[in-house]
Motif scaffolding. Structure first.
Motif, short mmCIF file in Angstrom:
data_model
loop_
_atom_site.label_atom_id
_atom_site.label_comp_id
_atom_site.label_asym_id
_atom_site.label_seq_id
_atom_site.Cartn_x
_atom_site.Cartn_y
_atom_site.Cartn_z
N GLU A 190 1.39 -16.71 11.48
CA GLU A 190 1.42 -18.08 10.96
C GLU A 190 1.22 -18.15 9.46
O GLU A 190 0.89 -19.20 8.93
N PHE A 191 1.42 -17.03 8.77
CA PHE A 191 1.25 -17.05 7.32
C PHE A 191 2.24 -16.08 6.68
O PHE A 191 2.73 -15.16 7.32
N ASP A 192 2.50 -16.32 5.41
CA ASP A 192 3.40 -15.49 4.63
C ASP A 192 2.60 -14.28 4.12
O ASP A 192 1.73 -14.43 3.25
N VAL A 193 2.91 -13.11 4.65
CA VAL A 193 2.15 -11.90 4.32
C VAL A 193 2.22 -11.60 2.82
O VAL A 193 1.21 -11.25 2.20
N ASP A 194 3.40 -11.74 2.23
CA ASP A 194 3.55 -11.44 0.80
C ASP A 194 2.71 -12.38 -0.06
O ASP A 194 2.07 -11.95 -1.01
N GLN A 195 2.69 -13.66 0.30
CA GLN A 195 1.90 -14.63 -0.45
C GLN A 195 0.40 -14.33 -0.31
O GLN A 195 -0.34 -14.35 -1.28
N VAL A 196 -0.01 -14.02 0.90
CA VAL A 196 -1.42 -13.69 1.14
C VAL A 196 -1.81 -12.43 0.39
O VAL A 196 -2.89 -12.35 -0.20
N LEU A 197 -0.93 -11.45 0.38
CA LEU A 197 -1.22 -10.21 -0.33
C LEU A 197 -1.36 -10.47 -1.83
O LEU A 197 -2.27 -9.95 -2.47
N PHE A 198 -0.50 -11.30 -2.38
CA PHE A 198 -0.59 -11.65 -3.79
C PHE A 198 -1.90 -12.37 -4.08
O PHE A 198 -2.58 -12.07 -5.08
N GLN A 199 -2.29 -13.31 -3.23
CA GLN A 199 -3.55 -14.03 -3.42
C GLN A 199 -4.75 -13.09 -3.31
O GLN A 199 -5.70 -13.20 -4.09
N ALA A 200 -4.70 -12.18 -2.35
CA ALA A 200 -5.79 -11.21 -2.20
C ALA A 200 -5.87 -10.31 -3.43
O ALA A 200 -6.97 -9.99 -3.91
N MET A 201 -4.71 -9.92 -3.95
CA MET A 201 -4.67 -9.10 -5.16
C MET A 201 -5.39 -9.82 -6.30
O MET A 201 -6.18 -9.20 -7.03
N GLU A 202 -5.16 -11.11 -6.44
CA GLU A 202 -5.83 -11.88 -7.50
C GLU A 202 -7.35 -11.88 -7.33
O GLU A 202 -8.08 -11.79 -8.32
N VAL A 203 -7.82 -11.97 -6.09
CA VAL A 203 -9.26 -11.94 -5.84
C VAL A 203 -9.84 -10.58 -6.21
O VAL A 203 -10.85 -10.48 -6.91
N PHE A 204 -9.20 -9.51 -5.73
CA PHE A 204 -9.66 -8.15 -6.06
C PHE A 204 -9.63 -7.92 -7.57
O PHE A 204 -10.53 -7.30 -8.13
N TRP A 205 -8.62 -8.43 -8.22
CA TRP A 205 -8.46 -8.28 -9.66
C TRP A 205 -9.60 -8.96 -10.40
O TRP A 205 -10.17 -8.43 -11.35
N ALA A 206 -9.97 -10.12 -9.95
CA ALA A 206 -11.03 -10.88 -10.60
C ALA A 206 -12.43 -10.34 -10.30
O ALA A 206 -13.30 -10.33 -11.17
N LYS A 207 -12.64 -9.87 -9.06
CA LYS A 207 -14.00 -9.51 -8.64
C LYS A 207 -14.24 -8.02 -8.43
O LYS A 207 -15.38 -7.58 -8.36
#
Length: 193
Positions: free
Chosen positions: A6-23
Motif C-alpha cells: 500500500e505504499f510506493d517503495v521508491d518514495q519511502v526509500l527516498f524519505q528514509a534516506m533523508e532521515v538517515f542523512w539527517a540523523k
C-alpha cells in the motif's frame, strides 16, 4: 494470499534516506522513519527486513543518484575544465542547512569506520565512482592541454576527491561556503596548466 503493498517503495526509500542523512544510522529510530514515511513498521519490515537493510538500500539509492548526476555532467557540453567546475559547483550546497547535512557517504564513513563490511562496500564504491568520474574528465583535460601532466590523472583525481570529501566534513561541522569554496577552487586551480 498476501495483501498488495500500500505504499510506493521508491518514495519511502527516498524519505528514509533523508532521515538517515539527517540523523545517522545509530540515532535514527524506526519511529523516526515511520513518522517521516507514514508507513507502519510492520509494512516496512515486510519489504526491508530490518533497519540495517533499509539503511543499505538508502546508501545504494544515494550512490546511484550521485553517480547519475556525475554522468550527466561528464556527458554534457563543455570543456573538461567546465565539467570539473560543474562537479565542484554541485558539491557546494546553496544553503547552510543543506551544507550541515554533509554527504551521506562521508557521514556514514565517519559513523561506521570499517566496522560493517556491507556499509564499507557502499562507501568505497561511492568513493571509487567519484574518483573514476574525475579521472575520466582529467584525462580529457590533460589531452586537451587544460590540466597539468606533472601528475597522472589518477593522482589528480584522488587529490580532488579528497578535497571534496574534506569540504563535506567541514560543511557538516558548520563551515559555510565562504570558508570551504576556496579549498575546492585551490584544489582545482593546482590542476590547471
Amino acid at each position: 494470499m498476501t495483501r498488495p503493498r500500500e505504499f510506493d517503495v521508491d518514495q519511502v526509500l527516498f524519505q528514509a534516506m533523508e532521515v538517515f542523512w539527517a540523523k545517522g544510522f545509530k540515532s535514527t529510530s524506526f519511529e523516526d522513519i515511520t513518522n517521516k514515511t507514514k508507513v507502519k513498521k510492520q509494512s516496512l519490515y515486510g519489504v526491508f527486513e530490518d533497519k540495517r537493510a533499509l539503511f543499505l538500500s538508502a546508501l545504494v539509492l544515494y550512490r546511484e543518484h550521485n553517480l547519475l548526476k556525475l554522468q550527466e555532467i561528464i556527458a554534457g557540453e563543455g570543456s573538461p575544465e567546465d565539467q570539473i567546475d560543474a562537479i565542484l559547483s554541485t558539491s557546494m550546497c546553496e544553503n547552510r542547512e543543506d551544507a550541515r547535512k554533509g554527504c551521506l557517504m562521508v557521514n556514514t564513513a565517519l559513523e561506521f569506520g570499517i566496522s560493517d563490511a556491507d556499509v564499507t562496500k557502499q562507501v568505497e564504491g561511492m568513493n571509487n565512482d567519484v574518483r573514476l568520474a574525475l579521472e575520466e574528465v582529467i584525462e580529457k583535460g590533460q589531452a586537451a592541454g587544460q590540466f597539468t601532466t606533472q601528475y597522472t590523472s589518477s593522482e589528480l583525481a584522488l587529490h580532488l576527491a579528497n578535497a571534496l570529501q574534506g569540504v563535506r566534513v567541514l560543511q557538516k561541522s558548520g563551515q559555510d561556503n565562504q570558508q570551504t569554496e576556496p579549498i575546492l577552487r585551490t584544489a582545482f586551480g593546482l590542476m590547471k596548466t
